[in-house]
Design a protein around this motif. Structure first.
Motif, mmCIF file in Angstrom:
data_model
loop_
_atom_site.group_PDB
_atom_site.id
_atom_site.type_symbol
_atom_site.label_atom_id
_atom_site.label_comp_id
_atom_site.label_asym_id
_atom_site.label_seq_id
_atom_site.Cartn_x
_atom_site.Cartn_y
_atom_site.Cartn_z
ATOM 1 N N VAL A 54 1.444 -10.214 -13.899
ATOM 2 C CA VAL A 54 0.314 -11.061 -14.263
ATOM 3 C C VAL A 54 0.413 -11.274 -15.766
ATOM 4 C CG1 VAL A 54 -2.184 -11.292 -14.386
ATOM 5 C CG2 VAL A 54 -1.142 -10.188 -12.402
ATOM 6 N N TYR A 55 0.507 -12.539 -16.188
ATOM 7 C CA TYR A 55 0.780 -12.793 -17.604
ATOM 8 C C TYR A 55 -0.337 -12.211 -18.467
ATOM 9 C CZ TYR A 55 3.054 -15.058 -21.509
ATOM 10 O OH TYR A 55 3.730 -15.280 -22.686
ATOM 11 N N PRO A 56 0.001 -11.456 -19.512
ATOM 12 C CA PRO A 56 -1.004 -10.706 -20.280
ATOM 13 C C PRO A 56 -1.879 -11.536 -21.207
ATOM 14 C CG PRO A 56 1.189 -10.378 -21.214
ATOM 15 C CD PRO A 56 1.383 -11.138 -19.929
ATOM 16 N N LEU A 57 -1.519 -12.802 -21.475
ATOM 17 C CA LEU A 57 -2.317 -13.647 -22.360
ATOM 18 C C LEU A 57 -2.939 -14.773 -21.553
ATOM 19 C CD1 LEU A 57 0.097 -13.865 -25.441
ATOM 20 C CD2 LEU A 57 -1.929 -12.421 -25.186
ATOM 21 N N GLN A 58 -4.235 -14.948 -21.669
ATOM 22 C CA GLN A 58 -4.959 -15.942 -20.885
ATOM 23 C C GLN A 58 -4.916 -17.311 -21.545
ATOM 24 O OE1 GLN A 58 -8.933 -14.489 -20.382
ATOM 25 N NE2 GLN A 58 -8.382 -13.005 -18.827
ATOM 26 N N PRO A 59 -5.106 -18.387 -20.745
ATOM 27 C CA PRO A 59 -5.291 -19.712 -21.336
ATOM 28 C C PRO A 59 -6.430 -19.680 -22.346
ATOM 29 C CG PRO A 59 -4.940 -19.913 -18.993
ATOM 30 C CD PRO A 59 -5.066 -18.441 -19.267
ATOM 31 N N GLY A 60 -6.256 -20.425 -23.437
ATOM 32 C CA GLY A 60 -7.227 -20.416 -24.506
ATOM 33 C C GLY A 60 -6.834 -19.514 -25.657
ATOM 34 N N THR A 61 -5.784 -18.702 -25.443
ATOM 35 C CA THR A 61 -5.328 -17.795 -26.490
ATOM 36 C C THR A 61 -4.418 -18.540 -27.459
ATOM 37 O OG1 THR A 61 -5.371 -15.944 -24.933
ATOM 38 C CG2 THR A 61 -4.144 -15.619 -26.976
ATOM 39 N N GLU A 62 -4.680 -18.405 -28.751
ATOM 40 C CA GLU A 62 -3.820 -19.019 -29.764
ATOM 41 C C GLU A 62 -2.666 -18.073 -30.054
ATOM 42 O OE1 GLU A 62 -4.123 -21.338 -34.056
ATOM 43 O OE2 GLU A 62 -5.846 -20.219 -33.286
ATOM 44 N N VAL A 63 -1.457 -18.601 -30.025
ATOM 45 C CA VAL A 63 -0.273 -17.759 -30.144
ATOM 46 C C VAL A 63 0.779 -18.411 -31.047
ATOM 47 C CG1 VAL A 63 -0.560 -16.737 -27.846
ATOM 48 C CG2 VAL A 63 0.802 -18.827 -28.103
ATOM 49 N N THR A 64 1.718 -17.593 -31.486
ATOM 50 C CA THR A 64 2.962 -18.076 -32.067
ATOM 51 C C THR A 64 4.061 -17.831 -31.051
ATOM 52 O OG1 THR A 64 3.356 -15.937 -33.144
ATOM 53 C CG2 THR A 64 2.234 -17.631 -34.446
ATOM 54 N N TYR A 65 5.118 -18.644 -31.112
ATOM 55 C CA TYR A 65 6.201 -18.486 -30.148
ATOM 56 C C TYR A 65 7.464 -19.148 -30.679
ATOM 57 C CZ TYR A 65 5.037 -23.339 -28.933
ATOM 58 O OH TYR A 65 4.795 -24.685 -28.981
ATOM 59 N N GLU A 66 8.580 -18.819 -30.064
ATOM 60 C CA GLU A 66 9.842 -19.486 -30.368
ATOM 61 C C GLU A 66 10.283 -20.259 -29.143
ATOM 62 O OE1 GLU A 66 12.788 -16.843 -31.933
ATOM 63 O OE2 GLU A 66 11.587 -16.291 -33.684
ATOM 64 N N ILE A 67 10.908 -21.408 -29.352
ATOM 65 C CA ILE A 67 11.337 -22.258 -28.252
ATOM 66 C C ILE A 67 12.797 -22.641 -28.432
ATOM 67 C CG2 ILE A 67 10.451 -24.321 -29.443
ATOM 68 C CD1 ILE A 67 9.879 -25.513 -26.660
ATOM 69 N N SER A 68 13.552 -22.591 -27.351
ATOM 70 C CA SER A 68 14.952 -23.019 -27.356
ATOM 71 C C SER A 68 15.201 -23.791 -26.070
ATOM 72 C CB SER A 68 15.889 -21.813 -27.458
ATOM 73 O OG SER A 68 15.707 -20.938 -26.352
ATOM 74 N N SER A 69 16.265 -24.571 -26.050
ATOM 75 C CA SER A 69 16.578 -25.389 -24.881
ATOM 76 C C SER A 69 18.004 -25.136 -24.420
ATOM 77 C CB SER A 69 16.405 -26.877 -25.193
ATOM 78 O OG SER A 69 15.068 -27.163 -25.557
ATOM 79 N N SER A 70 18.172 -25.108 -23.109
ATOM 80 C CA SER A 70 19.512 -25.004 -22.524
ATOM 81 C C SER A 70 19.454 -25.550 -21.104
ATOM 82 C CB SER A 70 20.008 -23.551 -22.520
ATOM 83 O OG SER A 70 19.196 -22.727 -21.710
ATOM 84 N N ASN A 71 20.490 -26.256 -20.714
ATOM 85 C CA ASN A 71 20.588 -26.844 -19.376
ATOM 86 C C ASN A 71 19.362 -27.701 -19.034
ATOM 87 O OD1 ASN A 71 23.069 -25.467 -18.895
ATOM 88 N ND2 ASN A 71 21.935 -23.633 -18.265
ATOM 89 N N GLY A 72 18.836 -28.373 -20.075
ATOM 90 C CA GLY A 72 17.715 -29.278 -19.853
ATOM 91 C C GLY A 72 16.368 -28.616 -19.701
ATOM 92 N N SER A 73 16.288 -27.306 -19.926
ATOM 93 C CA SER A 73 15.025 -26.592 -19.778
ATOM 94 C C SER A 73 14.638 -25.917 -21.089
ATOM 95 C CB SER A 73 15.129 -25.521 -18.678
ATOM 96 O OG SER A 73 15.408 -26.109 -17.425
#
Length: 212
Positions: free
Chosen positions: A51-70
């Protein structure tokens, strides 16, 4: 490093089973999720919890990368409120210290995220009830009814505003997910709301810290 507010998080399912794999660094199982942020950015992410530990509405920082179109979302971390030198939170207790004016408990942000969730819940209602909407506005209309219930009887200045709202739309989501269980007799929107209220009852008894 990117920053945003979580709009929704849904498990990645395959044949009715949540996708999982073994983390090569920790040796622990990781579970797959699909995460969407308030600016429309989305991608796959993982967690050691099913069960994902952070609920919708939570402000977060994150890193994003792409591979194989995803897109792959990693290092998701909650933005903690800024605390001033005198122990009080910046911006009268509502700022996060990053100067962008976003707030964890901001009523406008929370209500917009709640409406997006209610749109997804309305779409799921039509799907599970086997009655397709005639127009897109049918989805929006049902979402509006659900959103009105989610936000009713909750004061904007309640310090637990976001948490109360999210509990209510998660209860709605659970009720709609139970529509296929014909023995429960959940089909119409009124029955969905009634069932959501029933799902909320045990939550009110846990800790007695928040009234919903």
């Amino acid at each position: 490093m990117s920053q945003g507010v979580i709009r929704s998080v849904t498990p990645q399912m395959n044949g009715g089973i949540q996708q999982s794999w073994q983390n090569k660094f920790t040796g622990k199982p990781n579970y797959g999720f699909y995460i969407v942020f308030d600016d429309g950015t989305s991608g796959n992410c993982g967690s050691e919890k099913n069960v994902y530990p952070l609920q919708p509405g939570t402000e977060v920082t994150y890193e994003i990368s792409s591979s194989n179109g995803s897109n792959h979302i990693t290092k998701v971390k909650r933005v903690e409120p800024f605390v001033g030198y005198n122990g009080s939170a910046g911006n009268n207790g509502f700022g996060n210290g990053n100067g962008n004016g976003k707030t964890y408990n901001d009523p406008g942000t929370v209500k917009r995220i709640a409406f997006s969730m209610c749109q997804a819940i309305a779409r799921l209602h039509f799907t599970n009830a086997g009655v397709p909407p005639r127009t897109i506005e049918d989805v929006n209309t049902l979402a509006g009814i659900y959103h009105q219930w989610v936000t009713s009887n909750v004061q904007d200045n309640d310090p637990h505003f976001r948490d109360i709202i999210s509990r209510k739309y998660y209860a709605l989501q659970l009720a709609v997910e139970c529509i296929p269980f014909s023995g429960l007799g959940i089909a119409r929107k009124e029955q969905v709301i009634e069932s959501a209220e029933t799902f909320l009852k045990p939550l009110k008894e846990i800790g007695h810290a928040v009234t919903v």
